[in-house]
Write a protein that holds these residues in place. Structure first.
Motif, PDB file in Angstrom:
ATOM      1  N   ASP A  54      -8.277   1.812  -4.400  1.00  0.00           N
ATOM      2  CA  ASP A  54      -7.371   0.690  -4.618  1.00  0.00           C
ATOM      3  C   ASP A  54      -8.111  -0.598  -4.952  1.00  0.00           C
ATOM      4  OD1 ASP A  54      -5.248   2.343  -4.001  1.00  0.00           O
ATOM      5  OD2 ASP A  54      -5.193   1.750  -1.897  1.00  0.00           O
ATOM      6  N   GLY A  55      -7.556  -1.327  -5.920  1.00  0.00           N
ATOM      7  CA  GLY A  55      -8.067  -2.649  -6.249  1.00  0.00           C
ATOM      8  C   GLY A  55      -7.611  -3.663  -5.216  1.00  0.00           C
ATOM      9  N   PHE A  57      -6.912  -6.898  -5.427  1.00  0.00           N
ATOM     10  CA  PHE A  57      -5.816  -7.772  -5.811  1.00  0.00           C
ATOM     11  C   PHE A  57      -4.494  -7.022  -5.830  1.00  0.00           C
ATOM     12  CE2 PHE A  57      -2.982  -9.432  -9.111  1.00  0.00           C
ATOM     13  CZ  PHE A  57      -2.748 -10.697  -8.603  1.00  0.00           C
ATOM     14  N   TRP A  58      -4.445  -5.896  -6.529  1.00  0.00           N
ATOM     15  CA  TRP A  58      -3.193  -5.199  -6.767  1.00  0.00           C
ATOM     16  C   TRP A  58      -2.608  -4.537  -5.528  1.00  0.00           C
ATOM     17  CZ3 TRP A  58      -0.747  -6.477 -10.884  1.00  0.00           C
ATOM     18  CH2 TRP A  58      -1.455  -6.909 -11.998  1.00  0.00           C
ATOM     19  N   HIS A  59      -3.466  -4.191  -4.574  1.00  0.00           N
ATOM     20  CA  HIS A  59      -2.978  -3.456  -3.406  1.00  0.00           C
ATOM     21  C   HIS A  59      -3.044  -4.274  -2.121  1.00  0.00           C
ATOM     22  CE1 HIS A  59      -2.470   0.317  -5.598  1.00  0.00           C
ATOM     23  NE2 HIS A  59      -3.472  -0.128  -6.325  1.00  0.00           N
ATOM     24  N   GLY A  60      -3.311  -5.563  -2.220  1.00  0.00           N
ATOM     25  CA  GLY A  60      -3.238  -6.447  -1.063  1.00  0.00           C
ATOM     26  C   GLY A  60      -4.306  -6.207  -0.016  1.00  0.00           C
ATOM     27  N   CYS A  61      -5.560  -6.129  -0.443  1.00  0.00           N
ATOM     28  CA  CYS A  61      -6.667  -5.928   0.499  1.00  0.00           C
ATOM     29  C   CYS A  61      -6.663  -7.031   1.560  1.00  0.00           C
ATOM     30  CB  CYS A  61      -7.996  -5.946  -0.259  1.00  0.00           C
ATOM     31  SG  CYS A  61      -9.457  -5.934   0.795  1.00  0.00           S
ATOM     32  N   PRO A  62      -6.717  -6.652   2.848  1.00  0.00           N
ATOM     33  CA  PRO A  62      -6.709  -7.672   3.891  1.00  0.00           C
ATOM     34  C   PRO A  62      -7.952  -8.557   3.862  1.00  0.00           C
ATOM     35  CG  PRO A  62      -6.785  -5.454   4.841  1.00  0.00           C
ATOM     36  CD  PRO A  62      -6.713  -5.295   3.367  1.00  0.00           C
ATOM     37  N   ARG A 102      -7.888   6.515   1.510  1.00  0.00           N
ATOM     38  CA  ARG A 102      -7.767   5.271   0.742  1.00  0.00           C
ATOM     39  C   ARG A 102      -9.099   4.532   0.805  1.00  0.00           C
ATOM     40  NH1 ARG A 102      -3.432   3.837  -2.010  1.00  0.00           N
ATOM     41  NH2 ARG A 102      -1.556   4.946  -1.468  1.00  0.00           N
ATOM     42  N   ILE A 103      -9.582   4.163  -0.368  1.00  0.00           N
ATOM     43  CA  ILE A 103     -10.853   3.455  -0.504  1.00  0.00           C
ATOM     44  C   ILE A 103     -10.562   2.132  -1.204  1.00  0.00           C
ATOM     45  CG2 ILE A 103     -13.163   3.568  -1.533  1.00  0.00           C
ATOM     46  CD1 ILE A 103     -12.811   5.901   0.323  1.00  0.00           C
ATOM     47  N   TRP A 104     -11.161   1.050  -0.725  1.00  0.00           N
ATOM     48  CA  TRP A 104     -11.028  -0.243  -1.404  1.00  0.00           C
ATOM     49  C   TRP A 104     -12.124  -0.367  -2.446  1.00  0.00           C
ATOM     50  CZ3 TRP A 104      -6.707  -2.693  -1.062  1.00  0.00           C
ATOM     51  CH2 TRP A 104      -5.949  -2.620   0.101  1.00  0.00           C
ATOM     52  N   GLU A 105     -11.845  -1.081  -3.536  1.00  0.00           N
ATOM     53  CA  GLU A 105     -12.806  -1.221  -4.617  1.00  0.00           C
ATOM     54  C   GLU A 105     -14.098  -1.915  -4.180  1.00  0.00           C
ATOM     55  OE1 GLU A 105     -11.608  -3.696  -7.902  1.00  0.00           O
ATOM     56  OE2 GLU A 105     -10.864  -5.259  -6.575  1.00  0.00           O
TER      57      GLU A 105
END
Length: 133
Positions: A54-55, A57-62, A102-105
């Motif tokens: 997940d990006g 910005f687009w997926h609302g990274c905390p 789920r992995i953050w970019e």
């Protein structure tokens, strides 16, 4: 928004290279459950593991996600809708017997690939008390 890629993003390619180098094979940008209109970045069909990269910005990274100041009335519900859809996707896949990663970019690709390897290999091991097929 046309310039935003659905697949083959830089973080995704980095993780895919490492996972492939480790010997795992997967499908790219496909539906884990054919009747569910959601696509995972990597799908391990036999292990029933779906990976989403997940990006922020687009997926609302905390840690790194932010709402733009310009037109925030549009962006806030848009990003919150993505977050809600992500949660719904996880719930539906888990109900269907899938494990979701789920992995953050912004995560280190080596750490992310290690996490994926651990989950897939654990899912491929025969369960205790069951004979291998």
């Amino acid at each position: 928004m046309q310039g935003n890629r659905r697949r083959d993003t830089t973080p995704e390619l980095a993780v895919r290279r490492l996972v492939h180098r480790a010997g795992l094979r997967y499908r790219v940008d496909t539906r884990p459950i054919p009747t569910l209109n959601r696509r995972a970045d990597l799908v391990f069909s036999r292990a029933r593991v779906a990976v989403f990269i997940d990006g922020c910005f687009w997926h609302g990274c905390p840690a790194h996600g932010s709402i733009p100041r310009t037109n925030s009335a549009y962006w806030h519900p848009r990003i919150q809708g993505n977050v809600a859809r992500d949660a719904d996707t996880v719930a539906r896949l888990q109900a269907g017997g899938w494990t979701v990663v789920r992995i953050w970019e912004h995560e280190d690709p080596v750490v992310a690939a290690g996490k994926i390897l651990a989950v897939v290999l654990a899912a491929q091991r025969p369960q205790e008390g069951h004979a291998p097929p």
